[in-house]
Design a protein around this motif. Sequence first.
Motif, PDB file in Angstrom:
ATOM      1  N   ASP A 144       0.915  -1.224  -0.089  1.00  0.00           N
ATOM      2  CA  ASP A 144       0.113  -0.095  -0.057  1.00  0.00           C
ATOM      3  C   ASP A 144       0.927   1.207   0.067  1.00  0.00           C
ATOM      4  N   CYS A 253      -1.816   0.335   6.622  1.00  0.00           N
ATOM      5  CA  CYS A 253      -2.227   0.866   5.154  1.00  0.00           C
ATOM      6  C   CYS A 253      -1.529   2.050   4.484  1.00  0.00           C
ATOM      7  N   GLU A 349      -5.642   5.151   9.379  1.00  0.00           N
ATOM      8  CA  GLU A 349      -5.006   5.159   7.981  1.00  0.00           C
ATOM      9  C   GLU A 349      -3.551   5.497   7.788  1.00  0.00           C
ATOM     10  N   GLU A 475      -9.715   9.091   5.250  1.00  0.00           N
ATOM     11  CA  GLU A 475      -8.538   8.137   5.142  1.00  0.00           C
ATOM     12  C   GLU A 475      -7.352   9.228   5.083  1.00  0.00           C
ATOM     13  N   ASP A 563      -8.916   8.112  -1.718  1.00  0.00           N
ATOM     14  CA  ASP A 563      -7.988   7.520  -0.771  1.00  0.00           C
ATOM     15  C   ASP A 563      -6.677   7.870  -0.117  1.00  0.00           C
ATOM     16  N   ASN A 564      -5.613   7.938  -0.956  1.00  0.00           N
ATOM     17  CA  ASN A 564      -4.266   8.315  -0.770  1.00  0.00           C
ATOM     18  C   ASN A 564      -4.147   9.724  -1.237  1.00  0.00           C
ATOM     19  N   GLU A 613      -6.105  -1.658  -6.927  1.00  0.00           N
ATOM     20  CA  GLU A 613      -6.281  -0.465  -6.091  1.00  0.00           C
ATOM     21  C   GLU A 613      -4.959   0.240  -6.383  1.00  0.00           C
TER      22      GLU A 613
HETATM   23 CA    CA Z   1      -6.346   3.221   2.151  1.00  0.00          CA
END
Ligand code: CA
Length: 663
Positions: A144, A253, A349, A475, A563-564, A613
Amino acid sequence: MPLQPRRSHWTLPLLGGGRAQVTCRYRCGDQCGQPPSNDSANTYFGDLLSGVFGRRGLLRAGAVLGAVGVVGTGPTPARAATPPVGLGFTPVRPNSGDAVVVPEGYEQRIVLRWGDPVVPGAPEFDFDDQTAEAQERQFGYNNDFCTLLPLPDGRRLMVNNHEYTSEEFLFSGYDGENPTEEQVRIAWAAHGLSVVVVDRSDDGAPTVVLDRLNRRITLNTEFEVRGPAASSELLKTPSDPSGRRVRGTMNNCSGSVTPWGTVLSGEENVHQYFAHADRVTDPRTKRRLDRYGFMAGESERKWERFDSRWDLGREPNEANRFGWIVEIDPHDPDSTPVKHTALGRLKHETATVRVAEDGRVVAYMGDDEAFEYLYKFVSHGTMKPGGSAHARRHNMSLLEKGTLYVARFSGDSPAAEIDGSGALPADGEFDGSGEWLPLAGGAKSYVPGFTAEEVYVFTRLAADAVGATKMDRPEDVQPNPVNGRVYCALTNNSNRGTPGHAPVDETNPRIGNKHGHVLEMDDDATGTRFSWTLLLVCGDPEDSNTYFGGFDKSRVSPISCPDNLAFDRHGNLWITTDSSAALGANDGLYAVPVDGPQRGCLKQFLSVPRGAETCGPVIDDEFVLVSAQHPGEVDGADADHPVSHWPDGGDSRPRPSVVAVWR
Ligand code: CA
Ligand code: FEO
Ligand code: CA
């Protein structure tokens, strides 16, 4: 709410996005398919704070409407010939190919794949003959977070998180009801982090060096617990009567680099690895487990059959030893990594740190589950400049003592104008102000009925008690190093505003929020007040319920489930997505200016392969790195029936990997 039974594998999840059921099972224990863990009466605090903090003085000077851009093919005003600074690429189109798709003129190369040697002497990957001993020294599964740190000799350290294992894809013929001990031990070794030295190769992208600094951190690595809850009775177990030593980290994560050059990583969906919450009889312990989503029955991976610490009926405190922010010193392969209790226990996160003007450090944190909260930590000590061993030791202690806060948001528009459709209120923006509510500072609790230790170990319950605002899956939360504002990705929340759940509010304005949004905050770093606005309300720009910073929506890329987050040196915001299947396409990496006339001009830079992802973006001046996590992880597929053959091609099985892209 009673402890949740585990969902059977064939029932459909109630997903807001398009994530495969198999990913939900393995990544977060079907979290979205369970009732939300947050059933607190703490639902909506409306406009309690409205008007206390004029946001327009704090945020940028007014919205930019009708600005010009470079995306799209229609006639554009002359100013549109200039692309946003640093974003001169032609956006890729949404697609569903089994490849990393990059803009025309860009190259790509795999930097590191699941199973590649990390520690010198590690064996080459052999899918059919994998062992735990090999996996302990090879790149773990489902990378990740990714980052690069400079070394004195010009090379760099690349650090990656390995969030979770998807056993059906790790093992041929995997029997989920009867995993073997070796399979379980391989999974323990495939979690954690990797540290590798990378050097610049002829093509300009990083290439891995098998160096003595390289390291794997797994579920077998010893961690030291630090901060105000270290040695707490709540953290003591039969194998660790000190409450200060924990074996391993998991579900790491996202992450970040601290100003003193270490790496932070968030332990996120840790509840899914534990079994038999129903065997806990103490009502208070049951309530605490339930608030974090721990479930009845056997666990998905059946680890409890091989180590009693995963059995809550036997060792309920082991659960309290996960869910922390961990700190790794990648420069010292012999260092003992740390679990920081002062930053609270959540489904972290990550934490992202900045230095305030007075030298104190501020860490922003999201608790990634529907209806959970946004947090920050402000250190009591100040950072020492310079890279001496003394300064480094001091700075590495800053996250051990400080004040932990949770956010309460307020909108500045009348509640009646937030109708749940995504339509903008009359003032033209979803925006308002907010307050950081203190939970604990050092050994002092600010929450009635909670000791400080209870605040740190059961942070969600403390945040419920003070009336924090329920958010749509917070997140990454990151300060922009150029403009100083703080950005938060809110991925989605299919239950928002639906019967029995918290209603919409100006900060989370859409019913059944399928595509998520991106929040921008102007935060008084060490203070308790902030103003905020929504930069992006994601989805298909042709859909009227989307918003792109006021930019012309005919000229932006569609985006779903942010998300990121990362920033380039110009301050442009880069966003990865998790669940673009909600838009019928593969996930991707996007970039958007946040200042100037092109604020909101979002462009898709790349897409990742089928079922994958996009995570952990690194935006370097010369290249971009992304993690392509869980390629081929779609329902019905497994190691014996792969639907992705990325990155090795042919009839190979998919392997999560780090990819470099450059022009
Ligand atoms: Ca994430
Ligand atoms: Fe692991 Fe919040 O994503
Ligand atoms: Ca408003």
